[in-house]
Design a protein around this motif. Structure first.
Motif, short mmCIF file in Angstrom:
data_model
loop_
_atom_site.label_atom_id
_atom_site.label_comp_id
_atom_site.label_asym_id
_atom_site.label_seq_id
_atom_site.Cartn_x
_atom_site.Cartn_y
_atom_site.Cartn_z
N ASP A 167 -4.09 13.40 2.21
CA ASP A 167 -3.30 12.18 2.04
C ASP A 167 -4.18 11.12 1.40
N TYR A 168 -3.58 10.04 0.92
CA TYR A 168 -4.36 8.97 0.29
C TYR A 168 -3.49 7.74 0.10
N LYS A 169 -4.16 6.65 -0.29
CA LYS A 169 -3.49 5.37 -0.47
C LYS A 169 -3.67 4.90 -1.92
N ALA A 198 -1.77 14.25 8.87
CA ALA A 198 -3.08 13.83 9.39
C ALA A 198 -2.98 12.36 9.81
N GLY A 199 -4.04 11.88 10.44
CA GLY A 199 -4.18 10.45 10.73
C GLY A 199 -3.01 9.85 11.48
N SER A 200 -2.53 8.70 10.99
CA SER A 200 -1.51 7.95 11.72
C SER A 200 -0.18 8.70 11.78
N MET A 209 1.20 5.07 0.61
CA MET A 209 0.54 6.23 1.23
C MET A 209 1.24 7.50 0.78
N ASP A 232 -1.86 -4.28 7.91
CA ASP A 232 -1.07 -3.47 6.97
C ASP A 232 0.11 -2.77 7.66
N ASP A 253 -13.03 6.79 0.58
CA ASP A 253 -12.56 5.71 1.46
C ASP A 253 -11.05 5.71 1.57
N THR A 254 -10.39 6.12 0.51
CA THR A 254 -8.92 5.98 0.45
C THR A 254 -8.18 7.32 0.45
N CYS A 255 -8.93 8.42 0.42
CA CYS A 255 -8.30 9.76 0.42
C CYS A 255 -8.81 10.57 1.61
N ARG A 256 -7.98 11.42 2.19
CA ARG A 256 -8.49 12.46 3.09
C ARG A 256 -8.69 13.72 2.24
N GLU A 311 0.87 -1.18 0.00
CA GLU A 311 0.00 0.00 0.00
C GLU A 311 0.90 1.22 0.00
N ARG A 361 1.35 11.63 1.28
CA ARG A 361 0.90 12.63 2.24
C ARG A 361 1.37 14.03 1.84
N ARG A 370 -14.92 6.96 10.52
CA ARG A 370 -13.97 6.50 11.55
C ARG A 370 -14.20 7.20 12.88
O1 C5P Z 1 -4.32 5.91 8.61
P1 C5P Z 1 -3.36 6.78 7.86
O2 C5P Z 1 -3.29 8.18 8.35
O3 C5P Z 1 -1.98 6.14 7.78
O4 C5P Z 1 -3.91 6.84 6.35
C1 C5P Z 1 -3.30 7.61 5.35
C2 C5P Z 1 -4.21 7.63 4.14
O5 C5P Z 1 -4.27 6.36 3.51
C3 C5P Z 1 -5.65 8.03 4.46
O6 C5P Z 1 -6.15 8.85 3.42
C4 C5P Z 1 -6.39 6.70 4.48
O7 C5P Z 1 -7.73 6.87 4.08
C5 C5P Z 1 -5.61 5.88 3.47
N1 C5P Z 1 -5.57 4.46 3.81
C6 C5P Z 1 -6.33 3.55 3.09
N2 C5P Z 1 -6.28 2.20 3.39
C7 C5P Z 1 -5.48 1.74 4.36
C8 C5P Z 1 -4.69 2.66 5.10
C9 C5P Z 1 -4.77 4.00 4.81
O8 C5P Z 1 -7.05 3.93 2.17
N3 C5P Z 1 -5.44 0.44 4.61
#
Ligand code: C5P
Length: 237
Positions: free
Chosen positions: A178-180, A101-103, A95, A132, A199-202, A93, A97, A218
């Motif tokens: 950020d996004y994945k 944000a987030g983690s 990421m 992950d 789901d995968t982007c902030r 995966e 940024r 979340r």
């Molecule tokens: O949780 P974290 O801050 O590391 O996530 C970074 C970005 O990756 C966020 O936009 C989150 O939605 C995305 N992500 C994802 N799937 C995951 C982990 C993170 O889409 N398994």
């Protein structure tokens, strides 16, 4: 070749199912309404999420293809399904940024919203059972998850994708925080796969910094479906 037929299910993830088809090198991806967070600890459904993410991913994959970035999207089939190239997913995966944000905020003790002077790319090993876990270039090399050349391609494509998407979202009054991304192999090329959605982007509103993404689910912020619909509305405007 005949009419397209959906054959057996090859894979079911938390948000999507992938099916074989009767056509060589083509799969069908079906988007579900199921939502999970915190490695599956929090489960729920977001009404119409599958429809929104299918349409939004298709829209963004077209934008990226127009910018010269090959990806797995071929065409939309219906509200929940898209036809894609039969990539073999690389189990990493990626990421990306632009803003803390987030983690990352948690790990480094930084305030969410802190600007990064450069884009940061991080990797995680794609494994639901392990949640992950974060890995680096050395793990990827030592565990043969990708060759050095493939990893270089993943990094350069990620930077290019980020330039296109950050600019595009900003035109829609959205900050891409950020996004994945996930990449796969198709005819020996590394190409972009998976999905690009709330789901995968902030995604934050450019004026108010209101969160318009999965953090609403979340963190129990409410108006989850409404936010996903708002993002799609802006993209299509
Ligand atoms: O949780 P974290 O801050 O590391 O996530 C970074 C970005 O990756 C966020 O936009 C989150 O939605 C995305 N992500 C994802 N799937 C995951 C982990 C993170 O889409 N398994």
């Amino acid at each position: 070749m005949g009419e397209l037929q959906r054959l057996e299910k090859l894979y079911e993830g938390k948000a999507k199912r992938v099916y074989k088809t009767n056509i060589e090198k083509q799969f069908i991806v079906e988007y579900k309404d199921d939502a999970t967070a915190f490695n599956g600890e929090k489960k729920g459904t977001i009404s119409n999420k599958g429809l929104i993410n299918n349409e939004m991913s298709a829209h963004l994959f077209k934008i990226l293809a127009d910018a010269g970035i090959e990806n797995h999207f071929i065409e939309l089939l219906n509200e929940r399904e898209m036809l894609v190239k039969s990539v073999e997913i690389i189990p990493i995966e990626v990421m990306i940024r632009n803003v803390v944000a987030g983690s990352l905020a948690k790990r480094l003790g930084l305030d969410e919203g802190t600007e990064l002077s450069k884009t940061v790319i991080e990797f995680a090993y794609k494994s639901d059972e392990l949640g992950d876990p974060m890995i680096n270039d050395y793990h990827i090399d030592a565990l043969n998850l990708a060759t050095k050349e493939q990893l270089d391609t993943i990094k350069s494509l990620s930077i290019k994708i980020n330039e296109v998407l950050e600019k595009y979202f900003l035109e829609k009054d959205l900050r891409l925080i950020d996004y994945k991304l996930e990449f796969g192999l198709f005819e020996n090329r590394v190409i972009l796969a998976d999905e690009i959605s709330p789901d995968t982007c902030r995604l934050w509103d450019v004026n108010t910094n209101e969160k318009l993404d999965k953090d609403r689910f979340r963190r129990d912020l409410g108006n989850v479906e409404e936010s996903y619909i708002e993002v799609l509305r802006r993209l299509k405007a």
